[in-house]
Scaffold this motif. Sequence first.
Motif, PDB file in Angstrom:
ATOM      1  N   THR A 132       0.940  -1.120   0.078  1.00  0.00           N
ATOM      2  CA  THR A 132      -0.237   0.059   0.043  1.00  0.00           C
ATOM      3  C   THR A 132       0.898   1.068  -0.301  1.00  0.00           C
ATOM      4  O   THR A 132       0.568   2.262  -0.819  1.00  0.00           O
ATOM      5  CB  THR A 132      -0.976   0.084   1.036  1.00  0.00           C
ATOM      6  N   VAL A 133       1.955   1.465   0.897  1.00  0.00           N
ATOM      7  CA  VAL A 133       2.877   2.427   0.685  1.00  0.00           C
ATOM      8  C   VAL A 133       3.721   2.596  -0.629  1.00  0.00           C
ATOM      9  O   VAL A 133       3.635   3.873  -0.974  1.00  0.00           O
ATOM     10  CB  VAL A 133       4.102   2.284   1.956  1.00  0.00           C
ATOM     11  N   LEU A 134       3.848   1.563  -1.315  1.00  0.00           N
ATOM     12  CA  LEU A 134       4.563   1.535  -2.379  1.00  0.00           C
ATOM     13  C   LEU A 134       3.686   2.110  -3.349  1.00  0.00           C
ATOM     14  O   LEU A 134       3.864   2.886  -4.322  1.00  0.00           O
ATOM     15  CB  LEU A 134       4.932   0.069  -2.830  1.00  0.00           C
ATOM     16  N   THR A 140       1.758   9.293  -5.732  1.00  0.00           N
ATOM     17  CA  THR A 140       2.204  10.687  -5.325  1.00  0.00           C
ATOM     18  C   THR A 140       3.244  11.373  -6.384  1.00  0.00           C
ATOM     19  O   THR A 140       3.532  12.521  -6.608  1.00  0.00           O
ATOM     20  CB  THR A 140       2.982  10.818  -4.144  1.00  0.00           C
ATOM     21  N   MET A 141       4.018  10.146  -7.125  1.00  0.00           N
ATOM     22  CA  MET A 141       4.987  10.554  -8.013  1.00  0.00           C
ATOM     23  C   MET A 141       4.494  11.029  -9.265  1.00  0.00           C
ATOM     24  O   MET A 141       5.210  12.045  -9.665  1.00  0.00           O
ATOM     25  CB  MET A 141       6.006   9.184  -8.013  1.00  0.00           C
ATOM     26  N   GLY A 173      12.159  18.457   0.285  1.00  0.00           N
ATOM     27  CA  GLY A 173      12.616  17.389   0.653  1.00  0.00           C
ATOM     28  C   GLY A 173      12.030  16.071   0.386  1.00  0.00           C
ATOM     29  O   GLY A 173      12.281  15.140   0.656  1.00  0.00           O
ATOM     30  N   PHE A 174      10.601  16.507   0.365  1.00  0.00           N
ATOM     31  CA  PHE A 174       9.388  15.296  -0.116  1.00  0.00           C
ATOM     32  C   PHE A 174       9.608  14.939  -1.489  1.00  0.00           C
ATOM     33  O   PHE A 174       9.303  15.862  -2.467  1.00  0.00           O
ATOM     34  CB  PHE A 174       8.230  15.755   0.353  1.00  0.00           C
ATOM     35  N   TYR A 180      11.155   5.892  -4.878  1.00  0.00           N
ATOM     36  CA  TYR A 180      10.976   4.815  -6.192  1.00  0.00           C
ATOM     37  C   TYR A 180      12.334   4.359  -6.550  1.00  0.00           C
ATOM     38  O   TYR A 180      12.679   3.184  -6.756  1.00  0.00           O
ATOM     39  CB  TYR A 180      10.105   5.277  -7.094  1.00  0.00           C
ATOM     40  N   LEU A 181      13.198   5.303  -6.951  1.00  0.00           N
ATOM     41  CA  LEU A 181      14.517   5.100  -7.446  1.00  0.00           C
ATOM     42  C   LEU A 181      15.474   4.187  -6.537  1.00  0.00           C
ATOM     43  O   LEU A 181      15.921   3.335  -7.015  1.00  0.00           O
ATOM     44  CB  LEU A 181      15.150   6.255  -7.830  1.00  0.00           C
ATOM     45  N   SER A 182      15.129   4.809  -5.226  1.00  0.00           N
ATOM     46  CA  SER A 182      16.144   3.841  -4.277  1.00  0.00           C
ATOM     47  C   SER A 182      15.609   2.533  -4.276  1.00  0.00           C
ATOM     48  O   SER A 182      16.043   1.562  -3.931  1.00  0.00           O
ATOM     49  CB  SER A 182      15.885   4.464  -2.879  1.00  0.00           C
ATOM     50  N   TYR A 183      14.218   2.304  -4.256  1.00  0.00           N
ATOM     51  CA  TYR A 183      13.634   1.122  -4.182  1.00  0.00           C
ATOM     52  C   TYR A 183      13.948   0.111  -5.211  1.00  0.00           C
ATOM     53  O   TYR A 183      14.401  -0.986  -5.084  1.00  0.00           O
ATOM     54  CB  TYR A 183      11.972   1.161  -4.194  1.00  0.00           C
TER      55      TYR A 183
END
Length: 316
Positions: A132-134, A140-141, A173-174, A180-183
Motif C-alpha cells: 500500500t505504501v509503495l 504521489t510521484m 525534501g519530500f 521509488y528510485l532507491s527502491y
Amino acid sequence: MSRARVTESELSGAVGSRQWSAGRIARIATMLLVAAAFIFPIVGFVAVAFRSNEGVANGTDGFLGLGGLSIDNVMASWGQIMGFGGADNRGIFLQWIGNSLFVSIGGALLAVIAAIPAGYALARLRFRFRRTVLVITLLTMVMPNTVLVIPLFLEVNAVGAVGQLWPVLVIMGFFPFGVYLSYIHFMTTMPAELVEAARIDGLGEVSIFFRVATPISRQAIALVAFFAFVANWTNFFLPLALLTSNFNAKTVSIGIQDLIGSSPLFNPTVAAGLDVKLYMPQLALATFVTMIPLLVVFIGAQRFLMRGQTVGAVKG
C-alpha cells in the motif's frame, strides 16, 4: 605469405568501405543536422548576452546575430542586472540565486536522507501495508505539482510561515521519485541472501542499512541528489505560492519572472517607473547565469549518472 597479405589488405579495405557506406554517412549527416537544430538556438541565445541593446534592436550584429560580441557588453548588462531593485535592494539577483541554492541543496539533502532509507525499507523489509505504501508512493510521484500548491499554501499559512524559505526547503525534501528510485536500486543490486546473511550474523536492521546497504548505494545517492536538486532549482509553482509576499526571499525561478515583467519589452507601464531598464541582452545574461549551477551539478554527477543508467537492469 604474399597472397595472405593481399587477402588481409583486401579484407581491411572491405571493412573500411562498409564502415563508410552511404547508409552510415546518411545517418551521421542526419544526426548532425538534428544536433545543429538543437544547438543553434542555444548558441544564439547565449550570444545575445554578449551583444548590445542597440545591436539586438537594430539587427546590425552581423550574420545570424553572432557579430558584435564583446565582454564589455556582458559587463554592462551585468551592471544593469545588479542595479535592479533600486538602491535599497541592489544586488537582489544574487540574493535570489543564494535563496535558490539554499532551498535546492537543503531540499536535496533532505530528499537523500529520507528517500534512501525509505527505498531500502520498501525493498528489503517486510511489514504490514508495504504494498500500500509503495502504491501511494507511485501515485504521489505521478501527481502534478500544481495540484498540491493550494493545500501546501494553506498548511504553511496556518503556521504563519508564508514568505519564509524554510517551509519551501522542507517541502522540497519530500521527493517520491527518489524513494521509488532507491527502491528499484535496492531490489536489483542488493540480493536478499546478503540481507539474510547479515541477520544471521546478528546485525540489526539499522546496522544492516548503514554497514551493508549504504556502501553499495553511492550511485543511488548521487542520482537522487541530482534529480532532487534539478527539480528544486527549476520548481516554480511552490516558490510562487509561498514566497511572492517577500521580495528578498524569492528564488531565482520566480525572480526571472520579475525581471521579465519589469522589462520595457514586455511591460512598458511597469518599466516606466524604474531607474534600471532591462532589455534582451540583460534578460539573456540573467537566464544564462541561472543555468550555471545546473551545468556544474550535471558535470559533477555525470560519472554517477552514466553508471546509474543501468539501475533496474538485469545482468546477463
